[in-house]
Design an enzyme around this catalytic site. Sequence first.
Site, PDB file in Angstrom:
ATOM      1  N   GLN A 270       0.833  -1.208   0.000  1.00 37.13           N
ATOM      2  CA  GLN A 270       0.000   0.000   0.000  1.00 37.13           C
ATOM      3  C   GLN A 270       0.863   1.251   0.000  1.00 37.13           C
ATOM      4  OE1 GLN A 270       1.102  -1.370   2.664  1.00 37.13           O
ATOM      5  NE2 GLN A 270       0.194  -0.688   4.571  1.00 37.13           N
ATOM      6  N   GLY A 271       2.143   1.097   0.411  1.00 31.65           N
ATOM      7  CA  GLY A 271       3.060   2.228   0.327  1.00 31.65           C
ATOM      8  C   GLY A 271       3.118   3.065   1.588  1.00 31.65           C
TER       9      GLY A 271
ATOM     10  N   ALA B 243      -8.026  -2.132   7.666  1.00 36.20           N
ATOM     11  CA  ALA B 243      -9.119  -1.168   7.548  1.00 36.20           C
ATOM     12  C   ALA B 243      -8.653   0.154   6.934  1.00 36.20           C
ATOM     13  CB  ALA B 243      -9.797  -0.928   8.907  1.00 36.20           C
ATOM     14  N   SER B 244      -7.670   0.086   6.065  1.00 36.49           N
ATOM     15  CA  SER B 244      -7.177   1.294   5.364  1.00 36.49           C
ATOM     16  C   SER B 244      -6.841   2.411   6.353  1.00 36.49           C
ATOM     17  CB  SER B 244      -8.220   1.781   4.354  1.00 36.49           C
ATOM     18  OG  SER B 244      -8.523   0.758   3.439  1.00 36.49           O
ATOM     19  N   ARG B 245      -6.277   2.000   7.500  1.00 33.80           N
ATOM     20  CA  ARG B 245      -6.127   2.946   8.590  1.00 33.80           C
ATOM     21  C   ARG B 245      -4.827   3.728   8.609  1.00 33.80           C
ATOM     22  NH1 ARG B 245      -6.847   0.294  13.824  1.00 33.80           N
ATOM     23  NH2 ARG B 245      -8.150  -1.116  12.610  1.00 33.80           N
TER      24      ARG B 245
ATOM     25  N   LYS C 141      -8.145  10.524   4.137  1.00 39.61           N
ATOM     26  CA  LYS C 141      -8.952   9.369   4.554  1.00 39.61           C
ATOM     27  C   LYS C 141      -8.271   8.107   4.026  1.00 39.61           C
ATOM     28  CE  LYS C 141     -13.213  12.027   3.781  1.00 39.61           C
ATOM     29  NZ  LYS C 141     -14.490  12.112   3.046  1.00 39.61           N
TER      30      LYS C 141
ATOM     31  N   GLU D 221      -9.496   0.118   0.032  1.00 36.59           N
ATOM     32  CA  GLU D 221     -10.510  -0.921  -0.179  1.00 36.59           C
ATOM     33  C   GLU D 221     -11.671  -0.464  -1.053  1.00 36.59           C
ATOM     34  OE1 GLU D 221     -10.971  -3.186   3.835  1.00 36.59           O
ATOM     35  OE2 GLU D 221     -10.249  -1.179   4.288  1.00 36.59           O
TER      36      GLU D 221
END
Lengths: 159, 287, 747
Positions: free
Chosen positions: C470-471, C509-511, C703, C707
């Site tokens: 995801q980097g 959770a893309s957190r 944000k 996903e």
Amino acid sequence: MSESLIIEATINGFRRSFEVAVHHTLLDVLRDQLGLTGTKECCVVGECGACSVIVDGRPMNSCLMLAVEVDGAEVTTVEGLALGDGHLSPLQGAFLDAGAAQCGFCIPGQLIAAQALLDRIPHPTIDEIHEAMAGNLCRCAGYEQIAKAVQAAAEAANS
Amino acid sequence: MKTFEYARPSTVAEAVALLEQHGPDAELLAGGTDLVIEMRNAWKVPKVVIDLKRIDELRPAIRENGQWISISSTTVMTDIAEDARIQKYFPALVESAVVVGSVQIRARATLAGNICNGSPAADTAPPLLIYRAVVAIAGPAGRHKIPIDDFIVGPGKVALGRGELVTGIELPIPRQPIGAAYTRLTRRRGTDLASITLCCSVEEGGVARIAYGSVGPRAVLVEDSSGVLADPGAPDERKSEILDEVFADASPSLRSMRASPDYRRAMLRVLGARALQTAIDRFGDAS
Amino acid sequence: MKADGIGAAAHRLGGIGRVTGHQQYLADIRLADMLHVKLVKLDCARARIVSVDKSAAEQVPGVRLIMTADDLPQPVPRFGPQFQDRPILADGETKYHGEPVAAVAADTKEAAEEAARLVVVEHEVLEGGVFSVADALDPGAPLVQDPSIRADDQWARTNILREHRFGWGDVDAQEADLVIENLYEFPMVTHFAIEPHGFMAAPDGEGIAVWSTIQHPYLLQKTIGKLLKLPLSKVRVFAPDPGGGFGGKQNPKLEPLVAYIALHTGRPARLVLTLEETFQAVRRASAEVTVRTGLNSDGTLVFEDFECNFLIGAYVDIADRVVTKGSYLAAGPYRVPAVRIVARGILSHTTPSTAFRGFGIPQVTWARESNLDEGARALGIDRLEIRLHNLAEKGEEFVPGDTPADGHWVQSVQRAAELIGWDQPLAPGRGRGIALGLKSGPTTGLSYSTVRLLADGSVLVFSGTSDMGQGARTVFAQIASQELGVPLDRISVVMGDSSVVPYDQQTSASRSSVLMGTAVFNACLDIRNKLTALIAARFEVPESDISIEGGVVRIPDVEMTITEALQAGLGPLGGELVGNGEMRKDKDPSHPLGGSAAFFEFNTTAIELEVDPGTGEITILRHITVGDVGTALNPLQVAGQDEGAAIMGLGHTLMEHYIFDEDGRIRNLGAIDYRIPTSMDLPLQMRSDSIENADGPGPYGVKGISEGALLAVSPAVGSAVTEATGLIIRDLPLTPQRVWEAMTERA
């Protein structure tokens, strides 16, 4: 006939002679014996392309070859793609520019397939790129970026 | 993978001798794209592996003698696809060779291996049937040739006796114009094993031939000399009746997870009609 | 700071290693004197283990240990992120195809493999395996889980793990002009990270070191510490960058087994799974979702009524959380006066399901969006219009009492509609679809970061996030670059060593840009404060007179770079400044999910396609994905994640699914018969776009984004297929065969 054999092969530009067990695949020997771990292991059935290397100018799945089969051959792995002075090749640089490497695990195989393509067709169309890379799975699915990188590398070679 | 003895004969005679000596304990290695998987999974545990790639006589070579093109048994799909003579005389064979696996597989997999494996889904089997290929075999009793239709027997089975190996596949150069097309059914556009392999040809005299595989124990060849299938103007209903007969022998596996029998049967008709149309168009261009 | 800081399309940190082959993934790490481990498994799903005969296997030269459940502490230790239900090795009974029964450790991989084949497991295949929702709910079905594992749970004597009820308003009291009810099915699919899962462990002084391809190294540390009764300080977890995770690598799986082997033998031990074994280790929960949608004739949503049955596996892993998070937002981004959601996690004798990109949302979104389209068609309302009509506006409490809509979602919908040309005429035989996806971001979080400003002005960022593609590294370095004015080529990000890097709750959770990003941001702030204090003392000026902006330190009459200021402040001995940052989002026990969403991931997906009328094959002509991202910290990486998620969504929409035999064996293990998209299966045209309003909770208004583009692919494709063919298919994947069957059935 023998269960191990001394073979001679040019690996990333260097001629070397080494003993291999006849039942070891080229992938096993590259990773476990020669320490060239850039070539990756995933599906071991020739479907994912992570283990791709160039043998005598053609990309092949090293998981489906016995190491003895490269006796006398020239083998290029991902470690052999950088330029002699340690700088990245134009293709490697293009992969960075395009953001083509995400998790990176498939990238050695992608680079090998792309390099073999560019060696054969210096200016491939987008369809030729997708076709030539169809044996290299990327689950990050960076296919668009990878194709853009290959195109950019081809264009850079033009200028 | 279990270890084995690795043999690298330099002549066909040596290879034949090894095969004769070791019988079922020996496996031939050409491209290895199937054999290595079979050995890794211990589906095959040979005592001797005979690598054919150092036999001078079999060195990847495609030869033409004016009447025949012969393809040695260590010739890989990439060589076949890139060969101008094969492109010219046998375009449907090229169409089948370029969809075998990926670029990486095609750089390794041989035409002879594709056939000798006896896979019902072998991509190259239908075009070889269409083009009337002949298989050249060497064995303890000498050399002989048999038509591809007699060579392919069933799943995993080909007409090779103890000590015999394929030295090449030979294709007669068509003397009359022929239009041929290859197509297949897969689950995705990228590399895949075919659920249907199908090749059609249209020749002088209104003869249409259809070879298809992956829907029964082996690829089969059916000839229609009624002239209907080859006739661009024949009504669809008549073609449909004949195609029903052509595909009547299809017996797709009930257990396959690639496609259901009903779907395969239906797709034989769809792909068959499409390939036939392409073949008709190409015949028109050729004659 | 555009060149290296926020908004720059900077090169991936770690990119050079990835293109040279020097990046070390777990399987590339060699430990001296290492044992190789191979699992012993049965070729069946549910079986009683009668006995294990090791005698033949022990004769293989180089075999050092054959571990069975009997060799472990008794009762066999169990673990899991939510329930402590997963045994180290199968405990008396295998509960799914491929559950490890024993493990062989040997000096070489070959010896381990050979010995594993020679271990004889006498077993009795048990009838009545539970492989479907219907199987599980049959009153005569065997219990998948031993009731004692959740003894005081009301569901313990059923195969329902838990039943959750959410909602608001009174669905039964609503009167709708039109009610549409349908059942939608979503298949079992697997992550298929190109890097198979791998684990290593080695005795380490009084403790243990564990290596894993894991997304949550600190959860692993806790798990191992608890199982082995070791303090956290004696459990060192190394987490090399995973070669793809997608949720499958979140939670511990076989690390405890390898740790026991290492302690048993006193030697380092390593287990790298085959791809087939990875398929047997992780999958997405399949689902059967029944939805009743109530609409007024003008297209206004009146109610939504969901029954979501998720078929989870034999052990819970994180599945209960998938069920709740997946279903809580079942009604999506719409304003709906009454919503009722019943969601169940249902145990079965199948691979334990776990987190997978989208976390339960794609299953429910397939049902909701498809059903909404059926309603729109029945009412003669445009499918875009009906969405815009019901879509929550920014600030609107679309779930009453909960976090309001945190974005101008309408912009994303309109952009996607514009890019697909929704109002343009459609060529014959083609179809378009548009669908919206909404997912809660993290509901709790705790991330710490340490940033060290070294004496030469270069920077080390310490972060416990896992960079699995995801980097995260790149984004954290960009944040440090922005805040400290240091170019990216002078910043390194240290990850993956629990003894060196401070705690992070998890990478999921893309957190990470939001939560860890804030911690990094705060650590940089801490450095700036410390530097200010240092300069104030050194130059004898009040702190209020000092400003640090864009890498330049200003005090009255003097301007210097951060490096000059640092060196002046530190004096001749040099040294460094260490900053610490924290980001905490606490639990909220009153919230149904244990906490409100830190942010929402919102995405619009629009598709144009055609269907081959003969074969049923779908060709995706155009695929548009528009996310509401807040701020694109690195647009290159945003596009990479977005397109990757979109194509992964095409995978489960068009081709991916496990195929089982009658006895619960997965028939399509491995890469030959489990098909994922290749470079030749892409949409003819793919376009990823972002809405940026800097309205996220993370630094610079970011944000999470990783996903979103997967959530709504299936319904967008399904809707387009319906428009192109008139067919409605409610079961995925939309394989050519399935589409053809629908065409045939109609004819």
